[in-house]
Structure formats: structure tokens, C-alpha cells
Design a protein around this motif. Sequence first.
Motif, short mmCIF file in Angstrom:
data_model
loop_
_atom_site.label_atom_id
_atom_site.label_comp_id
_atom_site.label_asym_id
_atom_site.label_seq_id
_atom_site.Cartn_x
_atom_site.Cartn_y
_atom_site.Cartn_z
N UNK A 173 5.53 10.47 9.96
CA UNK A 173 5.80 11.84 10.47
C UNK A 173 4.72 12.80 9.99
N UNK A 174 4.33 12.69 8.72
CA UNK A 174 3.28 13.57 8.20
C UNK A 174 1.99 13.38 8.99
N UNK A 175 1.69 12.10 9.27
CA UNK A 175 0.47 11.78 10.02
C UNK A 175 0.51 12.45 11.39
N UNK A 176 1.64 12.29 12.07
CA UNK A 176 1.78 12.88 13.41
C UNK A 176 1.65 14.40 13.39
N UNK A 177 2.19 15.00 12.35
CA UNK A 177 2.18 16.47 12.27
C UNK A 177 0.89 17.00 11.64
N UNK A 178 0.05 16.08 11.17
CA UNK A 178 -1.21 16.51 10.57
C UNK A 178 -1.05 17.23 9.24
N UNK A 179 -0.07 16.81 8.46
CA UNK A 179 0.19 17.53 7.19
C UNK A 179 0.07 16.62 5.97
N UNK A 180 -0.38 15.39 6.15
CA UNK A 180 -0.50 14.49 5.00
C UNK A 180 -1.37 15.15 3.93
N UNK A 181 -0.84 15.31 2.71
CA UNK A 181 -1.63 16.02 1.70
C UNK A 181 -2.87 15.23 1.31
N UNK A 182 -4.01 15.91 1.30
CA UNK A 182 -5.27 15.21 1.11
C UNK A 182 -5.94 15.53 -0.22
N UNK A 183 -5.63 16.66 -0.79
CA UNK A 183 -6.23 17.08 -2.05
C UNK A 183 -5.55 18.38 -2.41
N UNK A 184 -5.10 18.51 -3.64
CA UNK A 184 -4.24 19.65 -3.98
C UNK A 184 -4.96 20.97 -3.67
N UNK A 185 -6.14 21.12 -4.25
CA UNK A 185 -6.85 22.39 -4.04
C UNK A 185 -7.29 22.53 -2.57
N UNK A 186 -7.71 21.43 -1.99
CA UNK A 186 -8.19 21.46 -0.60
C UNK A 186 -7.07 21.92 0.34
N UNK A 187 -5.86 21.39 0.15
CA UNK A 187 -4.77 21.78 1.03
C UNK A 187 -4.40 23.25 0.85
N UNK A 188 -4.35 23.68 -0.40
CA UNK A 188 -3.98 25.07 -0.65
C UNK A 188 -5.03 26.01 -0.07
N UNK A 189 -6.29 25.69 -0.30
CA UNK A 189 -7.37 26.53 0.24
C UNK A 189 -7.34 26.50 1.76
N UNK A 190 -7.12 25.32 2.32
CA UNK A 190 -7.09 25.20 3.78
C UNK A 190 -5.99 26.06 4.39
#
Lengths: 658, 173
Positions: A175-192
Motif C-alpha cells: 500500500x505504501x508503494x502504491x501511495x508513494x509514501x514508503x519512508x526513504x530517509x528520515x531527514x529526506x522525508x521530512x524535508x520533502x
Amino acid sequence: MVSSKKERSVDPAAQEILGIAAQESQQVAYDRYEAMQPQCGYGQLGICCHNCNMGPCRVDPFGDGPQEGICGASADVIVARNLARRSAVGSAAHSDHGRDIVHLLLSTARGESQGYSIKGVVKLRKLAREWGIGIEDATSAQLAEKVAEAALAEFGKQEGELRFVERAPQKVRERWEQMGVTPGGVDRDIVGVLHSTNMGGSNEALHLLRNCVRAGLADGWGGSMIATELSDILLGEPQPLVSEANLGVLKEDHVNILVHGHEPGLSDALVTASQSPKVLAACEKAGAKGLQLAGICCTANEILMRHGVPIAGNFLHQEFALVTGAVEMMVVDIQCIFPALKDLARHYHTKVVSTSPKAHFEGFQHIEFDESRALDSAEEILLAGVENFANRDPEKVHIPSDKSPLVAGFTTESIFDHLGGRYRPSYRPLNNGIMEGRLRGVVGVVGCNTVKQCQDEGHLEMVKELLRHDVLIVQTGCSAIACGKAGLLMPEAADLYAGRGLKEICDAVGLPPCLHLGSCVDNSRILTACIEICREGGLGEDFADLPVAGAAPEWMSDKAIAIGFYVVGSGVFTVTGDPLPVLGSPMVKEYLTDGMEKDFGAKFAFESDPVKAAHLIIDHLDSKREALHLDSMMYEPRPVETVGQPLQLEAAEAVAAG
Amino acid sequence: MKHMLVVNVRKCLGCKSCEVACAVEHSESRDLFTAIQEKPAPRTRVRVGQGEGFAVPLQCRHCEDAPCIKICPTAALYRADADSPVVLNQDQCIGCNWCVLACPFGVISFDAQGRTLLKCDQCFERVERGERPACVEGCPSGALAFKTADEVVAGKQAASLVQIEAGLGGEDA
């Protein structure tokens, strides 16, 4: 609006202190809340935007005035964008806490910290194995260094996924993959996510709402999970222990020093230093019988579950503790700390000391925590507190007698031992209990206190209603403390509140009906416990299949928003007390409380009446049970009139039979 | 005693909280989080106007000699007695909009969605209960007050006395 003492808190110690504060003309948060009325309707509805300097803009909630901001952002976009920012801030807070723990583990492994050792060796080796970090004949320190380096890299990771994503059930990950929300890096996700909320960034409400989840997942499966795992490795895996909670733990003839905040690094050193002969001698010299260390909020939970240090109270107790007039020093680190403490500290004799480079306060004394000389600085801090004992004004001392015994310090791992026994640790009895209908399900009741609701009432009323319906409760943070103060964390609470099935399980394995799992970053333990329930089998392979739910009846912090999104985003239905600040957009509200289920397997519900909220949860658990074709519940719910009565089972049955 | 809405223009920050409070007060539920979901949406009777460098909430002045009452062909606009606010009887109103044209302040409007007139009723139900109008209660900066003409006069006199006192010492009072 709340005004009377009883409307402000159900806790008798709080009620007593509120009377004293009023007599002494001391203001607490409730007074400032009343002075703050009316609160801005635009803010409450989430439709005020100040993300660029063409604004501030606000959309007319009733449709006559402007329906979009100057840039053209609709109410839907403004609401979703504000929420994404708050989810990112919450995620940042937990994650930056996690980062500090990693640093502390790293410096300990390298021999650069003072007074720490690697206490959770079993967990260290387990995590190293999970992460594929193997060194032949490695010492704990060598292994811990590698694990800490790998954990640190999770924050700055620029490619791929977070390591802990692999822990999640396959369906959740899909589901995360489909929704494009799989967490990739803590700082990267927050900054993104923060970037997407910049003026002219993402302007599609659904995309922004997915970003709320993305920021949340970076917390739950990133920063918070790292914080929990590495705290256990460095400071030791908690084991269930007995302690006490509420203002009655303060002692009139002792030097009372409180810790408050969230990060356990310094407070753990304070616990060690509190035993030092130098500190004890200073207490004696000051004319005190000893030193009483106690805690507020999650720093308290951390040292409670590892050392049995008693709890003085939860979030709203931070001011009440000072009103006792018996606190020599309050040592704060980060998060949930009222700057208003300085005013109470001035009226009483309390020294309030800030210690984190991340959080300075006007009017507090700042002594920065330095891990390379943690024990020395902890001792210095304590000695300054002891010295302040001489300034205590006995006429201002009012310590309520209320306190309650509690059992705290359960973990995902220790539940194995409790359920299955030390020689065959297993989640089987829990899964079986749910499958047979003794247990309706498992619910995490967590979160803060808020002045918008009567303190602790939301937590206690919800928990009691759920217990009566055979729901096992897991708890963290200020909700756990609320239940601790009310005696619900004791095995005896099963006699007083639990339905028959739950009581049978509690009696059989010797557990309280509400399990204290730690601080608010330890909500990640609830995720890992759900993984174990899935792995044990029989209740589905997906969090969304499980008869489980989450609740934050008295939430107030952005951290709660991030938690809400990682819990719901992982497939677990969650009820909040106050609604999230989204009601200005019917579309966002509809998505969060309905449409989200299609995308993420779960949704939010908003219900400020804790008993009604409990029934939303009970209905949800029943629907999941039905979908799994589980046996119907073995027993009727415990009759409401027997709640709080130490009933024997036979007597309860007689009442049920009429 | 007849009260009126008094605006301290220097204190108005233009936040429009009075508009929200007014709409909620005139909703079915009188609760923000519920009112937001009502259909038809509740409407505000006060509007924050923007002047040159200042904002000011505008609502019915409840004129002593009210042109809207005079012009209304069906007596839908009326006041119960001399001290009461000018209010609208929806059943009598035929929607001719004459009052909209006659009002010198532009504070009566026609709500196309609800097919009805919108004007401030000075929250007479709240006032009967001893409460202040919702817009006054909802103002976070204290820009709105609910006072009698005598209270306004007394306040102005007190302020001018301070000025006189400050000027004493040779100058003409």
C-alpha cells in the motif's frame, strides 16, 4: 470552557493543587486558556494560511467571502498543507530525539561518553543480525558502534528505503508503494514534505494528505523506532517493575528534584548521580533525609521503566508540581515544556534548569548537557538542587497525599515472556485469546493532556469502557501516566474494571489489563507488537486485518499528529478526541475519516466524548473480528454498575444474569 | 436601556473572528465544529470592512428612526419597543429589497442562498440571557464593546478629564 476545579481535572491531587494555586494567585495553563478565549475560528478549522508574505490568507468558512487564498489555494489545499507541516514538525521532534540517542550510543561505543554502558546487549545483537551487521568475535562496543553508524545513516539516507520498512507486513508495504509514501530517509522525508508545503509547491489536497502520511511513517518506522530500539540497547531493555505515580511521591523531608521532557540521556545519568555519596552527603548536610527524584511526561516514563523512578505526573502536572512548593529543582530537556514555568519558579523557590542545546527558555537557568562528562554534570546539577533546599519556604509547602502504585516497563519483547512463560516465549496466548473471544482486541490508548478537556477524564473513561468490553489496553506517554495515577496499571485493576474474558487472561498470565509500554517515541513498540501478532498467525497478515485500534483522547501536540498518521498510515483505525484541525475543508475531513481507508487500510474518527469514542472502537474491533470469522465473544461485557467494584467473577455473572 | 455596538477602530486587527462568531451564533447548532457542516451554511450578519489603513466591523446600527422600518411595506422589520433592536420577521418579508436600498450604512443584505435578508439582530436572545452579542464575545482584541449611549458619553468625559488634567498648569481648560 472549563472553570471549576472538577471540570479542570478528575485527578484529586490536581484539584487540591488548583485550589492552592488560586489561593496564592498563581496562574496555570487553565487560567491562560480562559484568558485566551475566544480562540480563532479560522485557526481551529485549519483555514488560515501564512505560508507566504502575500498573506496571511483565510477562506470564509461559511461561503460568503473569499473561497481561495491570494495564490488561488482552496480551503482543501490550505487545510491539507497546514496539516502536512504539522505532521512534519511532529515527525521532526521524535526523530531528532532519536538522533540524539544514536549519538549517545555512538559516543558510548567509542568510549567518549561518561557514565553510560551498553546495557541491552541481547537487543544489540538482535538488531545487528537484522541489519546484517556482523563482525566476528566483536565486542559489544564494536558492534554498537557499527549499529549506531548504520542508524545514523538512516537519517541522511538519500536513496532506497528505511531499514525498518522491511519489518512491516508485505501488504502494508504494498500500500505504501502504491501511495508513494514508503519512508526513504528520515531527514529526506521530512524535508520533502516541508518543501511540498512551500508557496507554489504541492497544491493538490490528496497529495498533501499523502505527504502527511509520509512524514508520519518517517517517524513511526524511522525516528521513533530508532529511538526506542537504541534507547533499549544503550540504557537497557525495560522489564516490568513496580513504582508509584502522582504528586504524593514528593517527600516533605527530602530534596525533591524533578525531570521533565523526553530525551532519556541526561535523566538516566541523573538517576546514577542521585546515588553518589557526594550528593547524599550534601542532602544530609542540607538537613534533608535524602533525595527524591521523580519525573513528569516522557522523560519520567523512560526512567520509570528502566529504574523504577516514580512519576510526579503527566503534562498538565508540570505546573502543579511546582505549586506544591516542595520542588527544589526541575531539570528539563526537550518538548512539552511550558515556558510559563519561570513564573511559578519565581513565586516558589524552584530552580528550573534547561539542558538541551535544542531548547532554551527565557528565565530558566541553562546548563548544557555534555555527554562526555554526563555524570559530572548530572552531579553538579543535583548538587545545585540540593543547595536550593535551604531556600524552601515551609509555609508554601502543600504536597497532596495522592499517589497510586503501578506496574510499568512492558516491551514488545517482554510480552513474549509474560504470555508464553520464560521457557516458551510466545504471542500465542494473546492471539488465541482474541481468536477464542476472550479478548475482543488490543487498543493503544496514548497521547497528551489538553486544557480543552478535563485532565485525564478522556483517557480514564475510554479505557474503563474498553476494559469492560474485554479489550486489552497498551499505553504510552501521558495517557499511561493518567492510568497509572488512577491505579489502572496494577493487576488488581482487572478485578475492578475488566470484562470476564480479559480478567481470565490477566489472572492466568499475571498481567495488568493496561500495559505501560513507555514514552511517546515508544509508540513504535505498538507497531512492533502488531508485527508479532501478525507473525504469530491466525488474525490476518496485515495490520488492517487485526482487531486493533489506536486512540488519543486528549491530544494536543504536533507529535500526536505525526503518530496519528503513522498509525493510520500503517493500517490501524485511530480515534482522536478533539478533531484534527481540518474541519474547514469537508473534503479533507471526508478523506481522513472515510476515503483514507481505501488507500491505507484504515481511517481516523474524531469523537470528543470518550465513551462514544470507545464504542466506535468496539464496533471497529467487532467488524474486524467478523471479517476474520472469529468466534463470537465468550462473555457479555461486564455490567456497567459493577465497574470499580472489586467483584468476584461469580458475583459479576449474577449481576449480568440480572 | 438601549445598548449599541461600539468599535474601537485602533484595536481592530481585521481577523474576522466576529464574522465567524456571528455565523455560528446564527447556526442551528451554535457550535463551530458542527455549524461548519450545516446545510444551508450559517451566515454572518457582520462584515469587516477595510478602510484606508484600518479595518472595522460593520453591522446594523439599530437606528432610532430606522429608514428600513419606515420603508418596509409589510412591517417585516420592526422593533418590540424603543429600547429593542431592529429585527426581521422572516414570515412577513417578501424580499423586495427596499430596506437594502434604504439602509444608509449598507449593512442589510440579501442572502441569495438562503433567499432571505441578512441583518444583525444584536443577538437579542443572548442579551435577554444577560450575555453580550456573539461578535463582542468573539473579538479577541477587545475592539468590540456593547454599551449604552450614556456609558459611551461617560467614557469620553473621563478621557477628556484626563486630557484636561494633563494640560493644567496655565493653559486654558
